[in-house]
Design a protein around this motif. Structure first.
Motif, PDB file in Angstrom:
ATOM      1  N   VAL A  46       1.016  -1.278  -0.023  1.00  0.00           N
ATOM      2  CA  VAL A  46      -0.052   0.052  -0.021  1.00  0.00           C
ATOM      3  C   VAL A  46       0.896   1.020   0.082  1.00  0.00           C
ATOM      4  O   VAL A  46       0.480   2.165  -0.844  1.00  0.00           O
ATOM      5  N   HIS A  47       1.929   1.326   0.929  1.00  0.00           N
ATOM      6  CA  HIS A  47       2.727   2.501   0.923  1.00  0.00           C
ATOM      7  C   HIS A  47       4.022   2.470   0.080  1.00  0.00           C
ATOM      8  O   HIS A  47       4.805   3.102   0.409  1.00  0.00           O
ATOM      9  N   GLY A  48       3.789   1.939  -1.090  1.00  0.00           N
ATOM     10  CA  GLY A  48       5.232   1.559  -1.919  1.00  0.00           C
ATOM     11  C   GLY A  48       5.674   0.399  -1.978  1.00  0.00           C
ATOM     12  O   GLY A  48       5.431  -0.481  -1.426  1.00  0.00           O
ATOM     13  N   ALA A  49       7.002   0.410  -2.599  1.00  0.00           N
ATOM     14  CA  ALA A  49       7.850  -0.885  -2.760  1.00  0.00           C
ATOM     15  C   ALA A  49       8.273  -1.137  -1.377  1.00  0.00           C
ATOM     16  O   ALA A  49       8.608  -0.249  -0.427  1.00  0.00           O
ATOM     17  N   VAL A  50       8.129  -2.430  -1.076  1.00  0.00           N
ATOM     18  CA  VAL A  50       8.481  -2.922   0.523  1.00  0.00           C
ATOM     19  C   VAL A  50       9.454  -4.206   0.100  1.00  0.00           C
ATOM     20  O   VAL A  50       8.839  -5.136  -0.600  1.00  0.00           O
ATOM     21  N   TYR A  51      10.617  -4.229   0.902  1.00  0.00           N
ATOM     22  CA  TYR A  51      11.290  -5.581   1.032  1.00  0.00           C
ATOM     23  C   TYR A  51      10.734  -6.340   2.022  1.00  0.00           C
ATOM     24  O   TYR A  51      11.089  -5.859   3.313  1.00  0.00           O
ATOM     25  N   PRO A  52      10.026  -7.452   2.051  1.00  0.00           N
ATOM     26  CA  PRO A  52       9.481  -7.977   3.339  1.00  0.00           C
ATOM     27  C   PRO A  52      10.605  -8.436   4.239  1.00  0.00           C
ATOM     28  O   PRO A  52      10.313  -8.297   5.538  1.00  0.00           O
ATOM     29  N   ASN A  53      11.490  -8.847   3.823  1.00  0.00           N
ATOM     30  CA  ASN A  53      12.633  -9.334   4.670  1.00  0.00           C
ATOM     31  C   ASN A  53      13.153  -8.227   5.650  1.00  0.00           C
ATOM     32  O   ASN A  53      13.564  -8.196   6.841  1.00  0.00           O
ATOM     33  N   VAL A  54      13.344  -6.985   5.024  1.00  0.00           N
ATOM     34  CA  VAL A  54      13.964  -5.566   5.760  1.00  0.00           C
ATOM     35  C   VAL A  54      12.549  -5.356   6.693  1.00  0.00           C
ATOM     36  O   VAL A  54      12.866  -4.922   7.566  1.00  0.00           O
TER      37      VAL A  54
END
Length: 162
Positions: A46-54
């Protein structure tokens, strides 16, 4: 303050800002160096690109500034140029919410979220090839080179103007 120390501390980094900065670093690295700066896929949240591990490491901080990290990493000259450019043209100028907005206006994010209503959770991986292709067009249109990335500021002012 000791001799040689800066009088101004760097602005704190929030988790939201970190996620977007990682996305921009990775996008420019894949485009200008033809290689990823790190191994991880981002998703179109929802709030843009996200790296799930981070995200899993820093989620407890929510919107608060992240703690300083004392660990250092060695980067080559080319990687350092990209890191410096992202800091200079993104982080030093724009708020975390503005970085989110930049991501929201770029086609790789828009296309990945296609079919998902605004505000609805999405965990689709953003295609690295589509990101590289899009940034490749940006590189050509704005004449951005590893040796001179200053036209990133022109690109960002235009993308934020519509």
């Amino acid at each position: 303050m000791g001799e040689g120390e800066d009088n101004v501390k760097d602005a704190p980094v929030t988790h939201l800002a970190l996620q977007k900065l990682l996305y921009f670093v990775q996008s420019w690295s894949r485009t200008l160096l033809d290689q990823a700066m790190f191994d991880d896929d981002c998703e179109a949240w929802v709030h843009g690109a996200v790296y799930p591990n981070v995200y899993s490491v820093f989620r407890q901080f929510k919107y608060a500034p992240l703690p300083s990290v004392e660990e250092t990493f060695e980067f080559g000259e080319q990687e350092q140029r990209i890191l410096n450019a992202v800091k200079k043209y993104y982080f030093d100028i724009y708020s975390a919410k503005a970085l989110e907005e930049i991501c929201h206006r770029e086609p790789p994010y828009i296309e990945t979220r296609e079919g998902f209503p605004e505000g609805k959770a999405c965990h689709k991986v953003m295609d690295a090839e589509k990101i590289s292709s899009y940034y490749g067009k940006v590189v050509q249109k704005y004449k951005i080179r590893l040796s001179d990335m200053s036209n990133i500021k022109v690109y960002l002012s235009i993308i934020l103007s519509y």
